[in-house]
Design a protein around this motif. Sequence first.
Motif, mmCIF file in Angstrom:
data_model
loop_
_atom_site.group_PDB
_atom_site.id
_atom_site.type_symbol
_atom_site.label_atom_id
_atom_site.label_comp_id
_atom_site.label_asym_id
_atom_site.label_seq_id
_atom_site.Cartn_x
_atom_site.Cartn_y
_atom_site.Cartn_z
ATOM 1 N N GLN A 117 25.428 30.495 44.053
ATOM 2 C CA GLN A 117 26.300 31.276 43.011
ATOM 3 C C GLN A 117 25.678 32.196 42.175
ATOM 4 O OE1 GLN A 117 29.451 30.304 43.298
ATOM 5 N NE2 GLN A 117 30.266 31.759 41.284
ATOM 6 N N GLU A 120 24.419 37.641 44.220
ATOM 7 C CA GLU A 120 25.627 38.631 44.454
ATOM 8 C C GLU A 120 25.365 39.644 45.264
ATOM 9 O OE1 GLU A 120 25.838 40.600 40.517
ATOM 10 O OE2 GLU A 120 26.783 38.487 39.478
ATOM 11 N N VAL A 122 26.581 43.356 46.233
ATOM 12 C CA VAL A 122 27.331 44.638 45.780
ATOM 13 C C VAL A 122 27.471 45.746 46.724
ATOM 14 C CG1 VAL A 122 27.466 46.247 43.879
ATOM 15 C CG2 VAL A 122 26.443 43.834 43.460
ATOM 16 N N VAL A 127 31.945 43.563 44.285
ATOM 17 C CA VAL A 127 30.794 42.434 44.008
ATOM 18 C C VAL A 127 31.549 41.203 44.676
ATOM 19 C CG1 VAL A 127 29.770 41.077 42.482
ATOM 20 C CG2 VAL A 127 30.302 43.589 41.981
ATOM 21 N N ARG A 129 30.454 36.975 45.076
ATOM 22 C CA ARG A 129 29.105 35.994 44.731
ATOM 23 C C ARG A 129 29.391 34.625 45.438
ATOM 24 N NH1 ARG A 129 30.604 36.500 39.680
ATOM 25 N NH2 ARG A 129 28.874 37.846 38.800
#
Length: 385
Positions: A117, A120, A122, A127, A129
Amino acid sequence: MNIREWRKLALQCTLLLGITLAVGLYCNLPALDKLGNTVYAQNEEPGEGDALSEQDVERMGVVYSRKSYIESLSDVYIRITKARACTASAVYLENRYMESCVCLGIEGVPADAYSAQDVERVNRGKVFRGKVHSRAKKELARKLSVDIEKGKELRIRLKLKRLYEPQLYETDRAYYITLHRPRDMYDKIIVLDAGHGGIDEGTLSRDWKYREKECTLRIVKYLKELLDETDIKVYYTRLGDWQVSKKQRTWLANQTEADLFVSVHCNASDYGDTTAYGMEGLYSGRKRTSSRYLTSRKLASILTDEIAGYTDRRNRGIIQRNGLYLMHHSQVPVSIIEIGYMSNSDDLKYMIKDKNQKEIARGLFRGMKKALDYIDTKKGKEEHE
């Protein structure tokens, strides 16, 4: 042994050789359609079963910087939020480019300090996660794992959908791995391939004492010493004795959009023929490459001329070979260089000596530099027209 025992032994050896060849052909040859024509897949990527058990890993440390600066470097990056309650004693990044995998190592933190978690991905504003959404168009990763290795070192691994050049940064609150296409970072790119490796030994000397995989690797390592002194970015399919599939080799060349893809091999003539000798370059005349400036035929010609000229060995010239896997799957200029015949005693004596392997490496180095200069000249002419 009487004649009957000799015949029995010969039959057993023949059967064993036939089984070995059949397995090799099944594993390495391209697929055939119902008519027996070769089927060449497009845009191939290493599958899950192709991951290398061993490879040389590019390892880099972390650079401290501002968030705004880091995010200005690339709009494709990975951000790992730092654990608030602990401080790492060491942080580093491994670039396992043959697996299209990046691995962040964090030492001195508890096992539960990070989770998926915190990771991320990008990609141009989108995004992702935590759990990997591999089917999502802009998802960067195929796989993500967070675990502790050797009881003390936390490792965050991401297997990416394509090959990137990663750079590691940190701010007060996060670690960043910026991702760049190799062609955006480097002006000149070579993929250098030491033929065969691992259980794939290649051709052998007549007494089975010398193996192609060992000779090609030593030459490539000597060549690496020369290339390390230049500003050319070089990707190596292997720098140790492990197996690399043809699929992985060509995938690397295509993903890096290399200027040159050079595969080093040793030759052998038909069984019982020891007369063939000399070096030669192979190319495909049927496969078009993405380069507007250099054909595979021209690359093979430059390399063989330079190696033969520098080493004063026999140049057998260049040979068109349209059915070879590397040729048909490579989208960049590619040549297989056969440095000599292991089935010929004079060639073999020359190839196995360190001094001569360095000489061959120097000839290859000169050839690759000349090929890159040829590209620059063609580009310059095009810009002035």
